[in-house]
Design a protein around this motif. Sequence first.
Motif, PDB file in Angstrom:
ATOM      1  N   GLN A   1      -5.139  13.682   0.325  1.00  0.00           N
ATOM      2  CA  GLN A   1      -4.587  12.405   0.793  1.00  0.00           C
ATOM      3  C   GLN A   1      -5.183  11.281  -0.033  1.00  0.00           C
ATOM      4  OE1 GLN A   1      -3.999  11.517   5.012  1.00  0.00           O
ATOM      5  NE2 GLN A   1      -5.073   9.571   4.731  1.00  0.00           N
ATOM      6  N   SER A   2      -4.331  10.360  -0.452  1.00  0.00           N
ATOM      7  CA  SER A   2      -4.796   9.223  -1.242  1.00  0.00           C
ATOM      8  C   SER A   2      -4.126   7.949  -0.758  1.00  0.00           C
ATOM      9  CB  SER A   2      -4.499   9.440  -2.732  1.00  0.00           C
ATOM     10  OG  SER A   2      -3.102   9.527  -2.951  1.00  0.00           O
ATOM     11  N   VAL A   3      -4.854   6.848  -0.879  1.00  0.00           N
ATOM     12  CA  VAL A   3      -4.337   5.527  -0.536  1.00  0.00           C
ATOM     13  C   VAL A   3      -4.557   4.609  -1.729  1.00  0.00           C
ATOM     14  CG1 VAL A   3      -4.484   3.562   1.037  1.00  0.00           C
ATOM     15  CG2 VAL A   3      -4.882   5.883   1.905  1.00  0.00           C
ATOM     16  N   SER A   4      -3.513   3.889  -2.145  1.00  0.00           N
ATOM     17  CA  SER A   4      -3.600   2.998  -3.301  1.00  0.00           C
ATOM     18  C   SER A   4      -2.983   1.652  -2.973  1.00  0.00           C
ATOM     19  CB  SER A   4      -2.883   3.597  -4.514  1.00  0.00           C
ATOM     20  OG  SER A   4      -3.407   4.855  -4.854  1.00  0.00           O
ATOM     21  N   ARG A   5      -3.518   0.598  -3.589  1.00  0.00           N
ATOM     22  CA  ARG A   5      -2.901  -0.723  -3.494  1.00  0.00           C
ATOM     23  C   ARG A   5      -2.039  -0.947  -4.724  1.00  0.00           C
ATOM     24  NH1 ARG A   5      -6.919  -4.141  -4.331  1.00  0.00           N
ATOM     25  NH2 ARG A   5      -6.094  -5.042  -6.267  1.00  0.00           N
TER      26      ARG A   5
ATOM     27  N   GLN B   1      -7.717   3.283  -3.504  1.00  0.00           N
ATOM     28  CA  GLN B   1      -8.544   2.773  -2.417  1.00  0.00           C
ATOM     29  C   GLN B   1      -9.399   3.876  -1.797  1.00  0.00           C
ATOM     30  OE1 GLN B   1      -8.087  -0.917  -1.389  1.00  0.00           O
ATOM     31  NE2 GLN B   1      -7.576  -0.488  -3.527  1.00  0.00           N
TER      32      GLN B   1
ATOM     33  N   THR C   1       0.826  -1.197   0.000  1.00  0.00           N
ATOM     34  CA  THR C   1       0.000   0.000   0.000  1.00  0.00           C
ATOM     35  C   THR C   1       0.864   1.253   0.000  1.00  0.00           C
ATOM     36  OG1 THR C   1      -1.793  -1.105   1.195  1.00  0.00           O
ATOM     37  CG2 THR C   1      -1.767   1.289   1.271  1.00  0.00           C
TER      38      THR C   1
ATOM     39  N   THR D   1       0.513   5.401   0.639  1.00  0.00           N
ATOM     40  CA  THR D   1      -0.292   6.514   1.132  1.00  0.00           C
ATOM     41  C   THR D   1       0.432   7.813   0.842  1.00  0.00           C
ATOM     42  OG1 THR D   1      -1.221   5.153   2.911  1.00  0.00           O
ATOM     43  CG2 THR D   1      -1.396   7.541   3.159  1.00  0.00           C
TER      44      THR D   1
ATOM     45  N   GLN E   1       5.068   3.772   2.160  1.00  0.00           N
ATOM     46  CA  GLN E   1       4.792   2.470   1.540  1.00  0.00           C
ATOM     47  C   GLN E   1       4.935   1.384   2.590  1.00  0.00           C
ATOM     48  OE1 GLN E   1       6.054   2.114  -2.888  1.00  0.00           O
ATOM     49  NE2 GLN E   1       7.772   3.162  -1.931  1.00  0.00           N
TER      50      GLN E   1
END
Length: 305
Positions: free
Chosen positions: A55-59, A76, A33, A35, A298
């Motif tokens: 703010q962003s969260v990605s897989r 995400q 992940t 962020t 990460q």
Amino acid sequence: MRPLALALAACCAASAAVAHELPVRLSDGASWTMTVQRDRERVRQGQAPQALHSQSVSRLDWKGSGTGGVLTVTPQSATASSRDGPEVDAQTLLKQPIVLEVDEALSPVSIVNWAEVRQALDQAIGERVTDSKVRPAMQNMISGLPPDQAAPVLMREMGLASLGQGLALEVGEDFPYADQLPNPLGGPPVAASGRFHLESYDEKAGRAVVLWNNAFDQASASESLRKSMELLVKQIAPDKAADAMKFFEGAKVDRQDACRHEIDISTGLAVRAVCSSTISISASGQSARNVDRWTISQTLPKTNP
């Protein structure tokens, strides 16, 4: 993409007896992940400062080997806000997974599914960007990008994180390189100088700290600015070229970028990167400054059994 000089510096450093190599080591199928927290500030003389926080969260899912591969980035969650109310940020608009071709340091090379991503972005901008001037400008910019140019633009945070990955450096030594950066006002590229520095390497703790900075060469920046202003004046008001150029006489543009990367030695990933980019422009007593700050985290990758 990372400059060729960086690869040469890493190659030279790797040959030294005390150089520490920090390659990215990932198993095929690894997942983790990312962020990203971003703070953007725009300051114009005589105007109230504008600020945006997102703010962003990605897989991230990896398919590849040590020389590069494909990274699928799946959003995400994402939020953005400004002092003046709800705002949008390019990174918060997209819900479509992005399939990226990346190099050995996970630096974005090209967007494999660019047609789908471009369509999703165009739709999101149309739905969420209410400013009638900003909306078509964003849509036109996105539609005109080829997939190899779209990758570093849309995945800037991944590019920033990758700067500290895949290196081979000596503790306490500087590794400078020459670079060229775009002029924020258009015109010819600006010569710049960059530097990598391995601040620490703690094998027991499994962490290394890499510092990076990059800055405009002032003589090159002034010449590029002069040429871009000449072209702009000729296009907009050729009959007032002399007066306009007098206004821009002595104009200056500067750019200073920096990052601090905390690298997990076992995987080569930047588990934390704190970066900033400051662009300043001044002419005839007027000035403007854009400041972007990122905190990128990460998690350590996992591989499904």
